[in-house]
Design a protein around this motif. Sequence first.
Motif, PDB file in Angstrom:
ATOM      1  N   GLY A  53      61.871   3.233 -17.569  1.00 21.13           N
ATOM      2  CA  GLY A  53      61.324   3.595 -16.273  1.00 21.13           C
ATOM      3  C   GLY A  53      59.862   3.961 -16.349  1.00 21.13           C
ATOM      4  N   SER A  54      59.222   3.895 -15.202  1.00 21.00           N
ATOM      5  CA  SER A  54      57.832   4.306 -15.076  1.00 21.00           C
ATOM      6  C   SER A  54      57.574   4.615 -13.607  1.00 21.00           C
ATOM      7  CB  SER A  54      56.879   3.208 -15.572  1.00 21.00           C
ATOM      8  OG  SER A  54      57.003   2.054 -14.778  1.00 21.00           O
ATOM      9  N   VAL A  55      56.522   5.355 -13.358  1.00 19.51           N
ATOM     10  CA  VAL A  55      56.125   5.667 -11.989  1.00 19.51           C
ATOM     11  C   VAL A  55      54.647   5.355 -11.839  1.00 19.51           C
ATOM     12  CG1 VAL A  55      57.892   7.435 -11.571  1.00 19.51           C
ATOM     13  CG2 VAL A  55      55.696   8.099 -12.540  1.00 19.51           C
ATOM     14  N   VAL A  56      54.268   4.984 -10.628  1.00 23.78           N
ATOM     15  CA  VAL A  56      52.866   4.745 -10.318  1.00 23.78           C
ATOM     16  C   VAL A  56      52.263   6.070  -9.901  1.00 23.78           C
ATOM     17  CG1 VAL A  56      51.298   3.617  -8.701  1.00 23.78           C
ATOM     18  CG2 VAL A  56      53.205   2.336  -9.696  1.00 23.78           C
ATOM     19  N   ALA A  57      51.192   6.463 -10.567  1.00 23.59           N
ATOM     20  CA  ALA A  57      50.513   7.715 -10.238  1.00 23.59           C
ATOM     21  C   ALA A  57      49.322   7.479  -9.311  1.00 23.59           C
ATOM     22  CB  ALA A  57      50.053   8.411 -11.521  1.00 23.59           C
ATOM     23  N   ARG A  58      48.750   6.270  -9.374  1.00 19.96           N
ATOM     24  CA  ARG A  58      47.552   6.013  -8.577  1.00 19.96           C
ATOM     25  C   ARG A  58      47.321   4.516  -8.449  1.00 19.96           C
ATOM     26  NH1 ARG A  58      41.860   5.554  -9.051  1.00 19.96           N
ATOM     27  NH2 ARG A  58      40.793   6.902  -7.584  1.00 19.96           N
ATOM     28  N   LYS A  82      43.016   1.449 -20.115  1.00 23.51           N
ATOM     29  CA  LYS A  82      43.084   2.786 -20.727  1.00 23.51           C
ATOM     30  C   LYS A  82      44.507   3.066 -21.176  1.00 23.51           C
ATOM     31  CE  LYS A  82      42.141   7.654 -19.825  1.00 23.51           C
ATOM     32  NZ  LYS A  82      41.789   8.652 -18.813  1.00 23.51           N
ATOM     33  N   ILE A  83      44.621   3.638 -22.368  1.00 23.26           N
ATOM     34  CA  ILE A  83      45.909   4.094 -22.885  1.00 23.26           C
ATOM     35  C   ILE A  83      45.724   5.543 -23.331  1.00 23.26           C
ATOM     36  CG2 ILE A  83      47.734   3.753 -24.599  1.00 23.26           C
ATOM     37  CD1 ILE A  83      46.600   0.870 -24.992  1.00 23.26           C
ATOM     38  N   SER A  84      46.509   6.437 -22.754  1.00 22.26           N
ATOM     39  CA  SER A  84      46.490   7.825 -23.217  1.00 22.26           C
ATOM     40  C   SER A  84      47.882   8.155 -23.742  1.00 22.26           C
ATOM     41  CB  SER A  84      46.082   8.776 -22.080  1.00 22.26           C
ATOM     42  OG  SER A  84      47.080   8.817 -21.090  1.00 22.26           O
ATOM     43  N   ALA A  85      48.116   9.399 -24.081  1.00 26.01           N
ATOM     44  CA  ALA A  85      49.409   9.782 -24.657  1.00 26.01           C
ATOM     45  C   ALA A  85      50.569   9.556 -23.696  1.00 26.01           C
ATOM     46  CB  ALA A  85      49.377  11.249 -25.096  1.00 26.01           C
ATOM     47  N   ALA A 107      41.778  -4.611  -8.609  1.00 29.07           N
ATOM     48  CA  ALA A 107      42.562  -3.386  -8.450  1.00 29.07           C
ATOM     49  C   ALA A 107      42.851  -2.746  -9.804  1.00 29.07           C
ATOM     50  CB  ALA A 107      43.876  -3.704  -7.734  1.00 29.07           C
ATOM     51  N   ALA A 108      43.329  -1.516  -9.748  1.00 25.72           N
ATOM     52  CA  ALA A 108      43.769  -0.797 -10.943  1.00 25.72           C
ATOM     53  C   ALA A 108      44.919   0.118 -10.557  1.00 25.72           C
ATOM     54  CB  ALA A 108      42.622   0.006 -11.542  1.00 25.72           C
ATOM     55  N   THR A 109      45.856   0.294 -11.486  1.00 26.51           N
ATOM     56  CA  THR A 109      47.014   1.160 -11.279  1.00 26.51           C
ATOM     57  C   THR A 109      47.187   2.060 -12.491  1.00 26.51           C
ATOM     58  OG1 THR A 109      48.135  -0.560  -9.994  1.00 26.51           O
ATOM     59  CG2 THR A 109      49.516   1.199 -10.881  1.00 26.51           C
ATOM     60  N   VAL A 110      47.360   3.349 -12.247  1.00 23.86           N
ATOM     61  CA  VAL A 110      47.720   4.281 -13.316  1.00 23.86           C
ATOM     62  C   VAL A 110      49.241   4.377 -13.329  1.00 23.86           C
ATOM     63  CG1 VAL A 110      47.561   6.653 -14.182  1.00 23.86           C
ATOM     64  CG2 VAL A 110      45.566   5.570 -13.096  1.00 23.86           C
ATOM     65  N   VAL A 111      49.823   4.067 -14.481  1.00 17.14           N
ATOM     66  CA  VAL A 111      51.272   4.068 -14.658  1.00 17.14           C
ATOM     67  C   VAL A 111      51.646   5.154 -15.652  1.00 17.14           C
ATOM     68  CG1 VAL A 111      53.267   2.691 -15.400  1.00 17.14           C
ATOM     69  CG2 VAL A 111      51.359   1.579 -14.221  1.00 17.14           C
ATOM     70  N   VAL A 112      52.699   5.898 -15.334  1.00 18.36           N
ATOM     71  CA  VAL A 112      53.201   6.955 -16.210  1.00 18.36           C
ATOM     72  C   VAL A 112      54.619   6.588 -16.636  1.00 18.36           C
ATOM     73  CG1 VAL A 112      53.816   9.410 -16.353  1.00 18.36           C
ATOM     74  CG2 VAL A 112      51.792   8.688 -15.041  1.00 18.36           C
ATOM     75  N   PRO A 113      54.859   6.420 -17.943  1.00 17.70           N
ATOM     76  CA  PRO A 113      56.240   6.192 -18.393  1.00 17.70           C
ATOM     77  C   PRO A 113      57.112   7.373 -17.980  1.00 17.70           C
ATOM     78  CG  PRO A 113      54.691   5.740 -20.157  1.00 17.70           C
ATOM     79  CD  PRO A 113      53.917   6.412 -19.057  1.00 17.70           C
ATOM     80  N   PHE A 114      58.335   7.079 -17.605  1.00 14.38           N
ATOM     81  CA  PHE A 114      59.194   8.097 -17.015  1.00 14.38           C
ATOM     82  C   PHE A 114      60.585   8.032 -17.631  1.00 14.38           C
ATOM     83  CE2 PHE A 114      61.463  10.162 -13.466  1.00 14.38           C
ATOM     84  CZ  PHE A 114      60.589  11.219 -13.209  1.00 14.38           C
ATOM     85  N   ASN A 115      61.132   9.196 -17.971  1.00 16.98           N
ATOM     86  CA  ASN A 115      62.488   9.285 -18.484  1.00 16.98           C
ATOM     87  C   ASN A 115      63.406   9.501 -17.275  1.00 16.98           C
ATOM     88  OD1 ASN A 115      65.001  10.363 -19.417  1.00 16.98           O
ATOM     89  ND2 ASN A 115      64.021  10.787 -21.390  1.00 16.98           N
ATOM     90  N   LEU A 116      64.160   8.474 -16.924  1.00 16.69           N
ATOM     91  CA  LEU A 116      65.000   8.542 -15.728  1.00 16.69           C
ATOM     92  C   LEU A 116      66.133   9.554 -15.865  1.00 16.69           C
ATOM     93  CD1 LEU A 116      65.151   4.724 -14.896  1.00 16.69           C
ATOM     94  CD2 LEU A 116      63.861   6.494 -13.688  1.00 16.69           C
ATOM     95  N   GLU A 118      66.151  12.379 -17.660  1.00 20.09           N
ATOM     96  CA  GLU A 118      65.627  13.750 -17.598  1.00 20.09           C
ATOM     97  C   GLU A 118      64.765  13.993 -16.356  1.00 20.09           C
ATOM     98  OE1 GLU A 118      63.682  14.735 -21.250  1.00 20.09           O
ATOM     99  OE2 GLU A 118      65.364  13.996 -22.466  1.00 20.09           O
ATOM    100  N   GLN A 119      64.450  12.907 -15.627  1.00 18.32           N
ATOM    101  CA  GLN A 119      63.618  12.996 -14.425  1.00 18.32           C
ATOM    102  C   GLN A 119      62.283  13.680 -14.691  1.00 18.32           C
ATOM    103  OE1 GLN A 119      64.209  11.773 -10.991  1.00 18.32           O
ATOM    104  NE2 GLN A 119      65.230  10.464 -12.474  1.00 18.32           N
ATOM    105  N   ARG A 120      61.609  13.169 -15.746  1.00 12.66           N
ATOM    106  CA  ARG A 120      60.284  13.697 -16.062  1.00 12.66           C
ATOM    107  C   ARG A 120      59.474  12.661 -16.824  1.00 12.66           C
ATOM    108  NH1 ARG A 120      60.950  18.024 -20.938  1.00 12.66           N
ATOM    109  NH2 ARG A 120      60.700  16.404 -22.490  1.00 12.66           N
ATOM    110  N   PRO A 121      58.158  12.815 -16.787  1.00 18.15           N
ATOM    111  CA  PRO A 121      57.302  11.880 -17.534  1.00 18.15           C
ATOM    112  C   PRO A 121      57.592  11.967 -19.035  1.00 18.15           C
ATOM    113  CG  PRO A 121      56.008  13.202 -16.013  1.00 18.15           C
ATOM    114  CD  PRO A 121      57.381  13.798 -16.037  1.00 18.15           C
ATOM    115  N   ARG A 122      57.278  10.889 -19.719  1.00 22.55           N
ATOM    116  CA  ARG A 122      57.450  10.869 -21.174  1.00 22.55           C
ATOM    117  C   ARG A 122      56.192  10.288 -21.813  1.00 22.55           C
ATOM    118  NH1 ARG A 122      58.101   5.857 -23.100  1.00 22.55           N
ATOM    119  NH2 ARG A 122      58.801   4.207 -21.695  1.00 22.55           N
ATOM    120  N   ARG A 123      56.111  10.391 -23.113  1.00 22.83           N
ATOM    121  CA  ARG A 123      54.975   9.854 -23.840  1.00 22.83           C
ATOM    122  C   ARG A 123      55.161   8.354 -24.088  1.00 22.83           C
ATOM    123  NH1 ARG A 123      51.943  13.791 -25.036  1.00 22.83           N
ATOM    124  NH2 ARG A 123      50.892  13.711 -27.000  1.00 22.83           N
ATOM    125  N   ILE A 124      54.062   7.667 -24.289  1.00 24.88           N
ATOM    126  CA  ILE A 124      54.091   6.246 -24.640  1.00 24.88           C
ATOM    127  C   ILE A 124      54.506   6.148 -26.106  1.00 24.88           C
ATOM    128  CG2 ILE A 124      52.643   4.197 -24.988  1.00 24.88           C
ATOM    129  CD1 ILE A 124      50.990   5.124 -22.568  1.00 24.88           C
TER     130      ILE A 124
END
Length: 160
Positions: A53-58, A82-85, A107-116, A118-124
């Motif tokens: 899973g992942s979510v769009v942040a921006r 860009k790749i961050s933690a 265009a550009a999209t900030v994507v955050v990997p998501f643990n479905l 635990e319902q929270r963001p996770r690290r790459i």
Amino acid sequence: MARHIYRCPLRWSDMDAFGHVNNVVFLRYLEEARIDFMFRLAPGDGSPSFSGGSVVARHEIDYVRPLVHRHEPVVIESWVTKISAASLTIAYEVKEADDPATVYVRAATVVVPFNLQEQRPRRISAEEKSFLQRYLDDGTGDRAAAGAAAEDSPEDALVA
């Protein structure tokens, strides 16, 4: 740097009252390209990468010129800027298939990997980072990541 190429068909319902593809529809096009990039291309040989899973942040989008309906698909080029933690930024250009110099959207999209579960963001993961680095262009000369198009600014875009 590699770019992911996605051929996106246009649908009759994508048009608005002015006869061109509606601005909101472009977000759907970007979503299709992003899903193709992250969820079909990345897993390859059964890898679980990006499948959690992942979510769009921006989203950031510059409409360069109007796109009218036709039967030929547009080409959406995607790459990583860009790749961050715990997030990544994907840049896009929506282009004419037969004339890559004709750009409709940047265009550009900030994507955050998501643990479905635990319902929270996770690290790459290391595997995901390795995959993403093949598509990394950290912005040297990248107009989409900068959020402004030098000669094709939104102010210069054709408005129907």
